[in-house]
Write an enzyme that holds these catalytic residues in place. Structure first.
Site, PDB file in Angstrom:
ATOM      1  N   ASP A  30      44.482  35.547  74.283  1.00  0.00           N
ATOM      2  CA  ASP A  30      45.169  35.994  73.070  1.00  0.00           C
ATOM      3  C   ASP A  30      44.616  37.358  72.664  1.00  0.00           C
ATOM      4  O   ASP A  30      43.441  37.653  72.875  1.00  0.00           O
ATOM      5  CB  ASP A  30      44.997  34.994  71.921  1.00  0.00           C
ATOM      6  CG  ASP A  30      46.146  35.083  70.933  1.00  0.00           C
ATOM      7  OD1 ASP A  30      47.009  34.182  70.919  1.00  0.00           O
ATOM      8  OD2 ASP A  30      46.205  36.092  70.172  1.00  0.00           O
ATOM      9  N   ARG A 154      56.657  19.082  69.095  1.00  0.00           N
ATOM     10  CA  ARG A 154      56.771  19.200  67.633  1.00  0.00           C
ATOM     11  C   ARG A 154      55.381  19.392  67.055  1.00  0.00           C
ATOM     12  O   ARG A 154      54.459  18.653  67.414  1.00  0.00           O
ATOM     13  CB  ARG A 154      57.336  17.916  67.025  1.00  0.00           C
ATOM     14  CG  ARG A 154      58.755  17.597  67.371  1.00  0.00           C
ATOM     15  CD  ARG A 154      59.036  16.144  67.046  1.00  0.00           C
ATOM     16  NE  ARG A 154      58.114  15.263  67.761  1.00  0.00           N
ATOM     17  CZ  ARG A 154      57.913  13.982  67.498  1.00  0.00           C
ATOM     18  NH1 ARG A 154      58.557  13.398  66.507  1.00  0.00           N
ATOM     19  NH2 ARG A 154      57.066  13.250  68.204  1.00  0.00           N
ATOM     20  N   CYS A 263      60.610  27.138  64.034  1.00  0.00           N
ATOM     21  CA  CYS A 263      61.606  27.144  65.115  1.00  0.00           C
ATOM     22  C   CYS A 263      63.057  27.094  64.651  1.00  0.00           C
ATOM     23  O   CYS A 263      63.826  28.009  64.963  1.00  0.00           O
ATOM     24  CB  CYS A 263      61.330  25.993  66.071  1.00  0.00           C
ATOM     25  SG  CYS A 263      59.801  26.227  66.991  1.00  0.00           S
ATOM     26  N   LYS A 324      56.455  20.515  57.106  1.00  0.00           N
ATOM     27  CA  LYS A 324      56.437  19.077  57.367  1.00  0.00           C
ATOM     28  C   LYS A 324      54.975  18.635  57.394  1.00  0.00           C
ATOM     29  O   LYS A 324      54.080  19.485  57.398  1.00  0.00           O
ATOM     30  CB  LYS A 324      57.153  18.744  58.674  1.00  0.00           C
ATOM     31  CG  LYS A 324      56.464  19.258  59.926  1.00  0.00           C
ATOM     32  CD  LYS A 324      57.209  18.741  61.151  1.00  0.00           C
ATOM     33  CE  LYS A 324      56.592  19.281  62.419  1.00  0.00           C
ATOM     34  NZ  LYS A 324      57.311  18.857  63.608  1.00  0.00           N
TER      35      LYS A 324
HETATM   36  N1  LIG Z   1      55.497  26.202  67.128  1.00  0.00           N
HETATM   37  C1  LIG Z   1      56.272  25.297  67.677  1.00  0.00           C
HETATM   38  O1  LIG Z   1      56.357  24.147  67.251  1.00  0.00           O
HETATM   39  C2  LIG Z   1      57.100  25.655  68.899  1.00  0.00           C
HETATM   40  C3  LIG Z   1      57.729  24.623  69.620  1.00  0.00           C
HETATM   41  C4  LIG Z   1      58.464  24.962  70.756  1.00  0.00           C
HETATM   42  C5  LIG Z   1      58.598  26.301  71.120  1.00  0.00           C
HETATM   43  N2  LIG Z   1      58.003  27.286  70.390  1.00  0.00           N
HETATM   44  C6  LIG Z   1      58.129  28.668  70.829  1.00  0.00           C
HETATM   45  O2  LIG Z   1      56.918  29.042  71.472  1.00  0.00           O
HETATM   46  C7  LIG Z   1      56.637  30.430  71.226  1.00  0.00           C
HETATM   47  C8  LIG Z   1      55.268  30.573  70.596  1.00  0.00           C
HETATM   48  O3  LIG Z   1      55.300  29.963  69.329  1.00  0.00           O
HETATM   49  P1  LIG Z   1      53.966  29.667  68.495  1.00  0.00           P
HETATM   50  O4  LIG Z   1      54.376  28.891  67.307  1.00  0.00           O
HETATM   51  O5  LIG Z   1      52.929  29.109  69.415  1.00  0.00           O
HETATM   52  O6  LIG Z   1      53.566  31.174  68.086  1.00  0.00           O
HETATM   53  P2  LIG Z   1      52.218  31.686  67.414  1.00  0.00           P
HETATM   54  O7  LIG Z   1      52.597  32.832  66.571  1.00  0.00           O
HETATM   55  O8  LIG Z   1      51.454  30.542  66.828  1.00  0.00           O
HETATM   56  O9  LIG Z   1      51.339  32.209  68.665  1.00  0.00           O
HETATM   57  C9  LIG Z   1      51.675  33.318  69.447  1.00  0.00           C
HETATM   58  C10 LIG Z   1      50.357  33.964  69.898  1.00  0.00           C
HETATM   59  O10 LIG Z   1      50.626  34.952  70.877  1.00  0.00           O
HETATM   60  C11 LIG Z   1      49.669  35.997  70.737  1.00  0.00           C
HETATM   61  N3  LIG Z   1      50.150  37.175  71.477  1.00  0.00           N
HETATM   62  C12 LIG Z   1      51.208  37.952  71.233  1.00  0.00           C
HETATM   63  N4  LIG Z   1      51.322  38.917  72.187  1.00  0.00           N
HETATM   64  C13 LIG Z   1      50.303  38.720  73.059  1.00  0.00           C
HETATM   65  C14 LIG Z   1      49.891  39.362  74.258  1.00  0.00           C
HETATM   66  N5  LIG Z   1      50.555  40.391  74.763  1.00  0.00           N
HETATM   67  N6  LIG Z   1      48.773  38.902  74.872  1.00  0.00           N
HETATM   68  C15 LIG Z   1      48.094  37.864  74.372  1.00  0.00           C
HETATM   69  N7  LIG Z   1      48.454  37.193  73.260  1.00  0.00           N
HETATM   70  C16 LIG Z   1      49.541  37.623  72.601  1.00  0.00           C
HETATM   71  C17 LIG Z   1      49.552  36.159  69.239  1.00  0.00           C
HETATM   72  O11 LIG Z   1      48.346  36.800  68.861  1.00  0.00           O
HETATM   73  C18 LIG Z   1      49.606  34.690  68.768  1.00  0.00           C
HETATM   74  O12 LIG Z   1      48.306  34.123  68.650  1.00  0.00           O
HETATM   75  C19 LIG Z   1      57.793  30.943  70.367  1.00  0.00           C
HETATM   76  O13 LIG Z   1      58.767  31.494  71.195  1.00  0.00           O
HETATM   77  C20 LIG Z   1      58.312  29.673  69.714  1.00  0.00           C
HETATM   78  O14 LIG Z   1      59.666  29.782  69.376  1.00  0.00           O
HETATM   79  C21 LIG Z   1      57.245  26.988  69.282  1.00  0.00           C
END
Ligand SMILES: NC(=O)c1ccc[n+]([C@@H]2O[C@H](COP(=O)([O-])OP(=O)(O)OC[C@H]3O[C@@H](n4cnc5c(N)ncnc54)[C@H](O)[C@@H]3O)[C@@H](O)[C@H]2O)c1
Length: 437
Positions: A30, A154, A263, A324
């Site tokens: 990250d 989820r 999401c 939630k």
């Molecule tokens: N949160 C959920 O419940 C969920 C469920 C299914 C799918 N998704 C999808 O998964 C993806 C991630 O969601 P999330 O909630 O985990 O996001 P998040 O914001 O919690 O985490 C994303 C992370 O990526 C890091 N990041 C960004 N660019 C980077 C790079 N170039 N190198 C290294 N790290 C980098 C950021 O610092 C951050 O910590 C999204 O597309 C989301 O739609 C999320």
């Protein structure tokens, strides 16, 4: 299998930790050095039940490591997952793909041997083609296969969902890449989780179609709930009555203050943009988005009505703030719209949440945060149950009634039977059935 996970947020951290628990060697990368430093010290940057133990076990087992150095993380990896954020782009609602494309370029520069690059982030149809192009242009001599593998976990039940998914979707037409994906998920499909192979574009669309369908189901029952209130029906019984039909199913039929979270809101918007760009409008999803937006604010008005139509100078306690239970995620939480509507109506707002206070604080200026539901409600003119955390499911309602300035209890999650609320000396207001009295 040696795996690199780019992005260590809700999805990347849970996926990386679970993959390491399957026995793979995982490095989570990250850009956020605070996050990585905390993880190295065993501190979780998010609240997710069971995650701390899972991470600890696999770090100790030498299968899970954290770094800010992408090049180091990617070195030697056979599969590199992209799990960075895809928030709504400011202004137009398209998915902001800058993090995905940025990560793709960095990965391409770091790859030293053949690898499968897997997009786990939720991305619009065709993004895989662009990721492939970026990698080919940045590192023309590197062999890389770009695969789509959307994630369906989820928050709040993420580990269980990841380890016991309803299905795993893998989008690729390439046999070698498919074999790598099969190997990564082998422990799961031995447990009978269906591994569904599709084209890459199809896999990308499956994720959006699934979220749009679930958002539609929630919004459908929310509108039926409004009708119930007017015609004297009970939405919980309606939900049970239709949910027992196997063709409909009981899940996602719980009327509430509108969907939120990281999401559904952004993914429905992004899907609409894709549909618009391809001149194939999705009118049902368009309505869902509008209805849900209006509903979140309408919940604030419902509280004002419960106060007799005038909230000026009144104090309202919101119990539960996250979108939630069992997560600290505040992204697009209905509580944000409710706070705004109440403040606009002249009320002072207090909030209590067991895990989300730190995240909520910067998003809710003017709100006073308390460390117990009783302290939040003491002296208030209304208590509103917004998020059904376990600790809010068994409130001492008599204590609330005694401590509040006015005994108004608004249950937006239908946790408490109205009779129970009123026996405790509170006036019940809620959703999906006519107000009593
Ligand atoms: N949160 C959920 O419940 C969920 C469920 C299914 C799918 N998704 C999808 O998964 C993806 C991630 O969601 P999330 O909630 O985990 O996001 P998040 O914001 O919690 O985490 C994303 C992370 O990526 C890091 N990041 C960004 N660019 C980077 C790079 N170039 N190198 C290294 N790290 C980098 C950021 O610092 C951050 O910590 C999204 O597309 C989301 O739609 C999320």
């Amino acid at each position: 299998m040696r795996i690199a996970m780019i992005g260590t947020g809700y999805v990347g951290l849970v996926s990386g930790a679970c993959f390491s628990d399957f026995g793979h060697d995982v490095v989570c990368v990250d850009k956020d050095s605070g996050k990585i430093e905390a993880l190295r010290q065993g501190k979780m940057p998010i609240f997710e039940p069971g995650l701390d133990k899972l991470v600890e076990r696999n770090v100790q087992g030498g299968r899970l490591a954290f770094t800010t150095d992408l090049e180091q993380g990617v070195a030697g990896a056979e599969a590199v997952f992209i799990a960075v954020g895809t928030p709504s782009r400011r202004g137009d609602g398209h998915a902001d793909l800058s993090y995905v494309f940025g990560a793709a370029e960095e990965i391409a520069r770091a790859l030293r041997g053949p690898a499968v690059v897997v997009t786990k982030s939720t991305v619009p149809v065709g993004t895989g083609d662009e990721v492939e192009r970026i990698i080919r242009e940045t590192a023309p001599d590197t062999r890389a296969w770009v695969v789509s593998n959307p994630e369906f976990l989820r928050e709040g039940a993420a580990i269980e969902d990841f380890k016991r998914p309803d299905r795993i979707v893998v989008g690729t037409d390439d046999a070698e890449a498919a074999e790598v994906m099969r190997e990564i998920y082998r422990p799961l499909y031995l447990n009978k989780a269906p591994l569904l192979f599709t084209g890459r574009r199809t896999a990308e669309l499956i994720k959006y179609a699934a979220n749009a369908f679930l958002a539609t189901k929630i919004t459908f029952i929310n509108e039926i709930s409004d009708l119930c209130e007017i015609v004297g029906a009970d939405v919980q019984d309606v939900a049970r009555g239709i949910g027992l039909d196997n063709r409909i199913g009981a899940k996602f039929l719980h009327a509430g203050p509108g969907y939120g979270g990281s999401c559904f809101p952004k993914d429905t918007l992004a899907l609409l943009k894709t549909a618009e760009d391809h001149q194939a409008p999705l009118r049902i999803v368009e309505s869902v988005v509008k209805v849900n937006e209006a509903r979140k604010r309408a919940m604030g008005r419902k509280v004002v009505q419960a106060l007799g139509g005038d909230a000026r100078g009144r104090t309202v306690a919101l119990l539960g703030l996250t979108f939630k239970p069992n997560t600290d995620d505040m992204r697009d939480a209905p509580s944000l719209s409710i706070v705004q509507a109440l403040q606009d109506a002249g009320a002072s707002v207090r909030g209590y949440d067991p895990e989300g206070t730190e995240q909520a604080r910067p998003l809710m200026p003017g709100v006073e945060f308390l460390d117990s539901p009783y302290r939040a409600a003491a002296g208030a003119d209304a208590a509103v149950l917004v998020t059904e955390w376990d600790v809010l499911r068994a409130l001492d309602l008599r204590r609330l009634a005694q401590d509040m300035a006015q005994p108004v209890f608004v249950d937006l999650r239908s946790v408490y039977p109205p009779e129970e609320v009123e026996e405790a000396g509170l006036r019940w207001f809620g959703i999906g059935r006519a107000p009593r009295g």
